[in-house]
Structures are given as C-alpha cells and as structure tokens.
Design a protein around this motif. Structure first.
Motif, mmCIF file in Angstrom:
data_model
loop_
_atom_site.group_PDB
_atom_site.id
_atom_site.type_symbol
_atom_site.label_atom_id
_atom_site.label_comp_id
_atom_site.label_asym_id
_atom_site.label_seq_id
_atom_site.Cartn_x
_atom_site.Cartn_y
_atom_site.Cartn_z
ATOM 1 N N ASN A 1 0.816 -1.210 0.000
ATOM 2 C CA ASN A 1 0.000 0.000 0.000
ATOM 3 C C ASN A 1 0.853 1.264 0.000
ATOM 4 O OD1 ASN A 1 -1.705 2.105 2.000
ATOM 5 N ND2 ASN A 1 -2.879 1.157 0.364
ATOM 6 N N LYS A 2 1.959 1.246 0.730
ATOM 7 C CA LYS A 2 2.831 2.426 0.800
ATOM 8 C C LYS A 2 3.426 2.750 -0.565
ATOM 9 C CE LYS A 2 6.808 4.303 3.336
ATOM 10 N NZ LYS A 2 7.661 4.616 2.172
ATOM 11 N N LYS A 3 3.948 1.724 -1.250
ATOM 12 C CA LYS A 3 4.529 1.945 -2.577
ATOM 13 C C LYS A 3 3.478 2.420 -3.564
ATOM 14 C CE LYS A 3 8.476 -1.232 -2.592
ATOM 15 N NZ LYS A 3 9.071 -2.422 -3.262
ATOM 16 N N TRP A 4 2.298 1.790 -3.501
ATOM 17 C CA TRP A 4 1.259 2.176 -4.444
ATOM 18 C C TRP A 4 0.797 3.611 -4.191
ATOM 19 C CZ3 TRP A 4 -0.383 0.720 -9.012
ATOM 20 C CH2 TRP A 4 -1.526 1.353 -9.518
ATOM 21 N N LYS A 5 0.658 4.007 -2.948
ATOM 22 C CA LYS A 5 0.220 5.372 -2.642
ATOM 23 C C LYS A 5 1.219 6.396 -3.152
ATOM 24 C CE LYS A 5 -0.591 5.024 1.790
ATOM 25 N NZ LYS A 5 -1.003 5.440 3.151
ATOM 26 N N GLU A 6 2.499 6.130 -2.996
ATOM 27 C CA GLU A 6 3.514 7.047 -3.519
ATOM 28 C C GLU A 6 3.379 7.180 -5.033
ATOM 29 O OE1 GLU A 6 7.140 5.320 -2.190
ATOM 30 O OE2 GLU A 6 6.979 6.113 -0.134
ATOM 31 N N PHE A 7 3.187 6.046 -5.680
ATOM 32 C CA PHE A 7 3.026 6.038 -7.137
ATOM 33 C C PHE A 7 1.739 6.750 -7.548
ATOM 34 C CE2 PHE A 7 0.934 3.833 -10.718
ATOM 35 C CZ PHE A 7 1.814 4.159 -11.742
ATOM 36 N N SER A 8 0.624 6.426 -6.907
ATOM 37 C CA SER A 8 -0.659 7.007 -7.304
ATOM 38 C C SER A 8 -0.739 8.498 -6.987
ATOM 39 C CB SER A 8 -1.818 6.261 -6.637
ATOM 40 O OG SER A 8 -1.739 6.347 -5.234
ATOM 41 N N ASN A 9 -0.110 8.930 -5.898
ATOM 42 C CA ASN A 9 -0.068 10.368 -5.599
ATOM 43 C C ASN A 9 0.623 11.127 -6.726
ATOM 44 O OD1 ASN A 9 -1.371 10.156 -3.141
ATOM 45 N ND2 ASN A 9 0.521 10.021 -1.944
ATOM 46 N N GLU A 10 1.700 10.552 -7.207
ATOM 47 C CA GLU A 10 2.435 11.168 -8.313
ATOM 48 C C GLU A 10 1.584 11.191 -9.572
ATOM 49 O OE1 GLU A 10 5.687 9.016 -10.571
ATOM 50 O OE2 GLU A 10 6.895 10.494 -9.474
ATOM 51 N N GLN A 11 0.903 10.070 -9.853
ATOM 52 C CA GLN A 11 0.055 9.997 -11.044
ATOM 53 C C GLN A 11 -1.110 10.975 -10.959
ATOM 54 O OE1 GLN A 11 0.633 8.065 -13.884
ATOM 55 N NE2 GLN A 11 2.616 7.847 -12.851
ATOM 56 N N ASN A 12 -1.655 11.150 -9.767
ATOM 57 C CA ASN A 12 -2.766 12.084 -9.601
ATOM 58 C C ASN A 12 -2.344 13.510 -9.904
ATOM 59 O OD1 ASN A 12 -5.580 12.473 -8.779
ATOM 60 N ND2 ASN A 12 -4.715 13.617 -7.059
ATOM 61 N N GLN A 13 -1.107 13.830 -9.591
ATOM 62 C CA GLN A 13 -0.581 15.158 -9.905
ATOM 63 C C GLN A 13 -0.320 15.302 -11.405
ATOM 64 O OE1 GLN A 13 -0.215 17.770 -7.732
ATOM 65 N NE2 GLN A 13 -1.276 16.416 -6.297
ATOM 66 N N LEU A 14 0.143 14.207 -12.014
ATOM 67 C CA LEU A 14 0.489 14.247 -13.435
ATOM 68 C C LEU A 14 -0.738 14.241 -14.339
ATOM 69 C CD1 LEU A 14 3.481 11.703 -13.513
ATOM 70 C CD2 LEU A 14 3.615 14.196 -13.824
ATOM 71 N N ILE A 15 -1.829 13.670 -13.853
ATOM 72 C CA ILE A 15 -3.018 13.513 -14.703
ATOM 73 C C ILE A 15 -4.230 14.141 -14.006
ATOM 74 C CG2 ILE A 15 -4.381 11.870 -16.069
ATOM 75 C CD1 ILE A 15 -2.162 9.842 -15.713
ATOM 76 N N PRO A 16 -4.313 15.466 -14.003
ATOM 77 C CA PRO A 16 -5.445 16.134 -13.334
ATOM 78 C C PRO A 16 -6.773 15.930 -14.065
ATOM 79 C CG PRO A 16 -4.127 17.726 -14.552
ATOM 80 C CD PRO A 16 -3.366 16.425 -14.597
ATOM 81 N N GLN A 17 -6.706 15.443 -15.307
ATOM 82 C CA GLN A 17 -7.937 15.271 -16.088
ATOM 83 C C GLN A 17 -8.910 14.302 -15.424
ATOM 84 O OE1 GLN A 17 -4.836 15.077 -17.214
ATOM 85 N NE2 GLN A 17 -4.594 15.945 -19.268
ATOM 86 N N ILE A 18 -8.379 13.360 -14.643
ATOM 87 C CA ILE A 18 -9.262 12.385 -13.995
ATOM 88 C C ILE A 18 -10.199 13.087 -13.011
ATOM 89 C CG2 ILE A 18 -9.353 10.395 -12.446
ATOM 90 C CD1 ILE A 18 -6.741 9.440 -13.707
ATOM 91 N N GLU A 19 -9.637 13.936 -12.166
ATOM 92 C CA GLU A 19 -10.473 14.673 -11.217
ATOM 93 C C GLU A 19 -11.339 15.700 -11.935
ATOM 94 O OE1 GLU A 19 -8.769 14.757 -6.872
ATOM 95 O OE2 GLU A 19 -7.344 15.750 -8.215
ATOM 96 N N GLN A 20 -10.845 16.229 -13.041
ATOM 97 C CA GLN A 20 -11.635 17.193 -13.803
ATOM 98 C C GLN A 20 -12.887 16.556 -14.394
ATOM 99 O OE1 GLN A 20 -8.807 18.776 -16.641
ATOM 100 N NE2 GLN A 20 -7.633 19.843 -15.054
ATOM 101 N N LEU A 21 -12.826 15.253 -14.611
ATOM 102 C CA LEU A 21 -13.989 14.531 -15.131
ATOM 103 C C LEU A 21 -14.965 14.132 -14.029
ATOM 104 C CD1 LEU A 21 -12.301 12.309 -17.864
ATOM 105 C CD2 LEU A 21 -14.159 13.950 -18.239
#
Length: 224
Positions: free
Chosen positions: A131-151
């Motif tokens: 979970n720790k590794k995935w959260k670090e990765f997903s936090n980074e992806q969430n910053q890189l791909i704001p379009q997901i939250e925009q949708l």
C-alpha cells in the motif's frame, strides 16, 4: 424528532417494519440487483474488448476491466488484472457509516451513495508492491493527470484509489419504473456514470501502463 418519539413510532409500527424489511430484501432488492447486473454488463459489452464479473444479485459484486490489463487467468476475476473497476459504496472509500440496504444508496439520500472505483491488484506486478509503494506512485500519477479529477472522479490518497460518485435515482422515477416492471429505465445515472468512466479510461490506462513499467510485468511462470 426526539429519540423517544422515534422509538414510540418504531414500536407502534414494528410489524410494518418487519414486512418492509422482507419486501426490500426479497423482492425490491432482488429486482434492483438483477437490473443492475444486466444494465452494467450490456453497457460494458458496448465498450469493446472488456471482461467483467456481474454477480451483484448473487454476491453483491461487479467488476470489469479491458483485456489489455489482464495479467493472468485464474478462477477469481479481480486477481486476473493489473487493475480493475468495480461497483461499490462511498463509505468504502470514506470510512463513514453507510446505509443498511443497497436500495437506499441507489436512491437520492444524504448518507450513502453508489460509486465506481479503480483499484490495482498488487500481486500481479513483478516487484513486490504494498500500500505504501502504491500510494507514492498514485499520488504522483494524480498530480500528473489532473484530467481524472476534472472529469468528476475523487482521489482517495489513503488508499491510492479513484472513485466516481453515481447520482442518486429520484424516488418517483424508481417507483414508476418498478410499477412498470422495468427497473432498467431507472438506472440512467448508472449508464451516465459509465460513460464518464469511459471518458476517463485512457487516463487510467496511462496509470496502469506506467505501473507495469515501474513495477514490472509478471511472466507466465510467475503467473502460474
């Protein structure tokens, strides 16, 4: 209403409540689950080369994913893919108290809502992912791909997941569809949410492909 008055009302109507509970679970709930299974399967089938497990009636479980996310083949659907989408409840993401019945969550209410979420399956990556590794990765992806939250998706930083809230069904619409013995007509919020999910899918695909690149793809021997 005070607790005393509420208790009085419940006691005076206890048999009606017992009958209502049985009807919700054995009749209305069954028809709702059947309709949800059918509507989601038909909509996902229209996406193209996707697979799904549609057992909302039997197991309370629906999940689906595109074929290009498949990592292996086993008898447990959710374990076969690097990630998958599933139908769930908002309380599963927020840890807040939810409703007693799925019916309540599908209808407009102020307590609990139905969602579609996106989750990985850690064991399908070559590198050991937690979970720790995935959260670090997903936090980074969430910053890189704001379009997901925009949708309209919400990001859960605690779990490293994304979820989309489904609009509640107006009770009057549900009642009319139920009376016409066609609950599928009431499930427009489900299909609209799936259309939004389809729009966001290319961004989630970027995340899955980035995860495979970062954590490694299992080979046939690993998957055996």
């Amino acid at each position: 209403m005070s607790n005393t008055n509420a208790a009085k009302l419940i006691i005076e109507n206890i048999q009606l409540l017992e009958q209502s509970k049985k009807m919700i679970e054995d009749e209305i709930g069954v028809k709702l689950h059947e309709a949800v299974d059918k509507v989601i399967k038909e909509h996902i089938d229209s996406f193209g080369e996707w697979e799904g497990c549609y057992q909302f009636l039997e197991e309370g479980y629906i999940a689906f994913a595109p074929n290009n996310w498949k990592a292996k083949i086993s008898n447990k659907f959710h374990q076969n893919f690097y990630a998958r989408y599933s139908l769930s409840s908002e309380s599963s993401e927020t840890d807040q108290e939810g409703n007693e019945w799925w019916l309540s969550s599908f209808l407009k209410n102020d307590i609990e809502r139905v969602i579609f979420n996106f989750y990985p399956w850690y064991d399908n990556f070559k590198e050991k992912v937690n979970n720790k590794k995935w959260k670090e990765f997903s936090n980074e992806q969430n910053q890189l791909i704001p379009q997901i939250e925009q949708l309209g998706f919400k990001y859960n930083a605690t779990n490293g997941s994304w979820y989309l809230v489904v609009d509640g069904i107006e009770p009057a619409v549900f009642i009319e569809s139920y009376e016409n013995d066609d609950l599928e007509d009431a499930l427009t919020p489900i299909t609209e949410a799936l259309d939004t999910l389809k729009q966001a899918h290319p961004y989630f695909d970027q995340i899955v492909q980035a995860a495979i690149t970062k954590f490694g793809r299992i080979d046939s021997e690993d998957a055996a």
